[in-house]
Design a protein around this motif. Structure first.
Motif, mmCIF file in Angstrom:
data_model
loop_
_atom_site.group_PDB
_atom_site.id
_atom_site.type_symbol
_atom_site.label_atom_id
_atom_site.label_comp_id
_atom_site.label_asym_id
_atom_site.label_seq_id
_atom_site.Cartn_x
_atom_site.Cartn_y
_atom_site.Cartn_z
ATOM 1 N N SER A 12 28.874 30.232 68.956
ATOM 2 C CA SER A 12 30.204 30.146 68.607
ATOM 3 C C SER A 12 31.232 30.190 69.548
ATOM 4 O O SER A 12 32.313 29.254 69.422
ATOM 5 C CB SER A 12 30.629 31.415 67.641
ATOM 6 O OG SER A 12 29.834 31.287 66.379
ATOM 7 N N PRO A 15 32.386 29.003 64.562
ATOM 8 C CA PRO A 15 31.585 28.746 63.071
ATOM 9 C C PRO A 15 30.667 30.034 62.870
ATOM 10 O O PRO A 15 30.140 29.807 61.793
ATOM 11 C CB PRO A 15 30.993 27.285 63.171
ATOM 12 C CG PRO A 15 30.592 27.431 65.062
ATOM 13 C CD PRO A 15 31.798 28.211 65.697
ATOM 14 N N GLY A 16 30.226 30.852 63.946
ATOM 15 C CA GLY A 16 29.059 31.759 63.449
ATOM 16 C C GLY A 16 28.952 32.487 62.362
ATOM 17 O O GLY A 16 27.919 32.393 61.397
ATOM 18 N N ARG A 73 28.906 30.234 59.234
ATOM 19 C CA ARG A 73 27.516 29.854 58.929
ATOM 20 C C ARG A 73 26.719 30.950 58.173
ATOM 21 O O ARG A 73 26.067 30.480 57.132
ATOM 22 C CB ARG A 73 26.990 29.424 60.200
ATOM 23 C CG ARG A 73 25.664 28.740 60.296
ATOM 24 C CD ARG A 73 24.630 28.974 61.514
ATOM 25 N NE ARG A 73 24.228 30.328 61.686
ATOM 26 C CZ ARG A 73 24.475 31.098 62.745
ATOM 27 N NH1 ARG A 73 25.549 30.666 63.685
ATOM 28 N NH2 ARG A 73 24.242 32.394 62.889
ATOM 29 N N HIS A 87 22.112 27.604 70.808
ATOM 30 C CA HIS A 87 23.099 27.014 69.808
ATOM 31 C C HIS A 87 22.247 27.200 68.490
ATOM 32 O O HIS A 87 21.052 26.819 68.551
ATOM 33 C CB HIS A 87 23.598 25.373 69.970
ATOM 34 C CG HIS A 87 24.730 25.277 70.944
ATOM 35 N ND1 HIS A 87 26.038 26.120 70.395
ATOM 36 C CD2 HIS A 87 24.640 24.752 72.068
ATOM 37 C CE1 HIS A 87 26.762 25.369 71.424
ATOM 38 N NE2 HIS A 87 26.039 24.806 72.477
ATOM 39 N N ASN A 123 25.687 25.811 63.295
ATOM 40 C CA ASN A 123 26.968 25.924 63.956
ATOM 41 C C ASN A 123 27.320 24.407 64.484
ATOM 42 O O ASN A 123 28.555 23.736 64.263
ATOM 43 C CB ASN A 123 26.838 26.679 65.331
ATOM 44 C CG ASN A 123 26.829 28.260 64.979
ATOM 45 O OD1 ASN A 123 27.170 28.480 63.761
ATOM 46 N ND2 ASN A 123 26.710 28.801 66.102
#
Length: 327
Positions: free
Chosen positions: A48, A60-61, A64, A94, A98
């Motif tokens: 993120s 976005p973590g 998500r 990653h 994400n």
């Protein structure tokens, strides 16, 4: 409330971030409720943090994780969303989910629209909303006066937290999040990291104020274990006091806590990392005006987690009785 209104599906707003929130939502989505999850955008670590810095997008973590918890998809699809690359230049570390959110942000030109599209594509039961469309920097003032900048660095600072605050302080809350709070029958905060998941949302302007104005039932779900570097030696009332001190107001009607025993071998495993069971100081909590629902709410597999089914049943029964009272 008229009769027809009292029989509609309860609207529940859940505020927070992190693993604990996702676990609870997996249970709550099975109930006949309308869920809106308002999720922190203060994360700056790992995948993120990289996407946040390189693509100038909100992290976005946590979004998500909550999307995955609420998604009505095959188990394999959930595994795909949570898949984390172990190797590859530029890919290692990653999460695929994400990267999908990053791609949708680029395609749609807007992070909030990207989240809305993820809601639709993955058949999310309810809605997932960022607290703001802007990324937030979380800062902590420690009791020794040290200033720590960055959500991921705060638990590693090796000191007691005096207060946390966000920059920009005047960040704009997402209009849909404010509207969801106004329409809610119940507002839940937690479980999750007190200073780095729960409070960053409540510090976004207007969010706490709208919660205070709301006639919804307001529930705090306390963590089962203390979090090293954040809530060392905290009792239940310490968690509540931290929120009160930051906001200057009494926010919740009910507190849901675990009072089940944790096996000694499990306690020993957590003690190695500096974590222990959050002490339920019942008299102190009740003296401060909170009503307490205590039950055995833990499951242990690889980690201690809330029993999502039992926790969700307590929440649902509480919301139902609150709505009946308001008829």
């Amino acid at each position: 409330m008229d009769r027809d209104d009292s029989q509609r599906t309860p609207k529940i707003v859940v505020i927070g971030g992190g693993t604990g929130l996702s676990v609870m939502l997996r249970g709550l989505k099975e109930k006949p409720v309308d869920i809106t999850a308002i999720v922190t955008v203060a994360d700056d670590g790992g995948s993120s943090g990289i996407l946040r810095n390189e693509l100038q997008m909100p992290p976005p973590g946590d979004i998500r994780n909550v999307l995955t918890a609420l998604a009505d998809v095959e188990p394999l699809m959930a595994l795909i969303l949570q898949y984390r690359f172990q190797s590859g230049t530029g890919l290692a570390g990653h999460s695929l989910g994400n990267l999908i959110l990053a791609a949708l942000t680029d395609i749609t030109g807007d992070f909030v629209t990207a989240v809305q599209e993820m809601n639709r594509v993955f058949a999310v039961r309810g809605r997932v909303l960022p607290a703001s469309s802007q990324a937030i920097v979380l800062k902590a003032e420690m009791e020794d006066g040290t200033l720590v900048i960055g959500e991921s660095k705060i638990p590693k600072a090796e000191g007691r937290i005096k207060r946390v605050f966000i920059e920009p302080a005047n960040v704009t809350p997402l209009a849909e999040a404010i509207q969801a709070i106004k329409e809610a029958d119940a507002i839940l905060c937690g479980p999750g990291s007190l200073y780095t998941s729960v409070l960053p949302n409540l510090l976004v302007p207007k969010i706490a104020q709208e919660i205070m104005k709301s006639e919804a039932v307001k529930i705090f779900i306390c963590n089962v274990m203390t979090q090293p570097g954040e809530t060392d030696d905290y009792s239940v009332s310490d968690h509540l006091a931290a929120i009160h001190d930051h906001l200057g107001h009494h926010l919740f009607d009910y507190v849901i806590v675990n009072n089940g025993d944790i096996p000694p071998q499990v306690q020993a495993k957590y003690a190695e990392k500096g974590s222990k069971a959050v002490h339920l100081d019942l008299d102190e909590v009740m003296k401060r005006g909170y009503q307490v629902i205590a039950d055995r709410l833990v499951l242990f597999r690889t980690y201690l987690r809330h029993d999502a089914e039992k926790l969700s049943e307590h929440i649902y029964q509480l919301v139902e009785s609150w709505m009946l009272r308001k008829r």
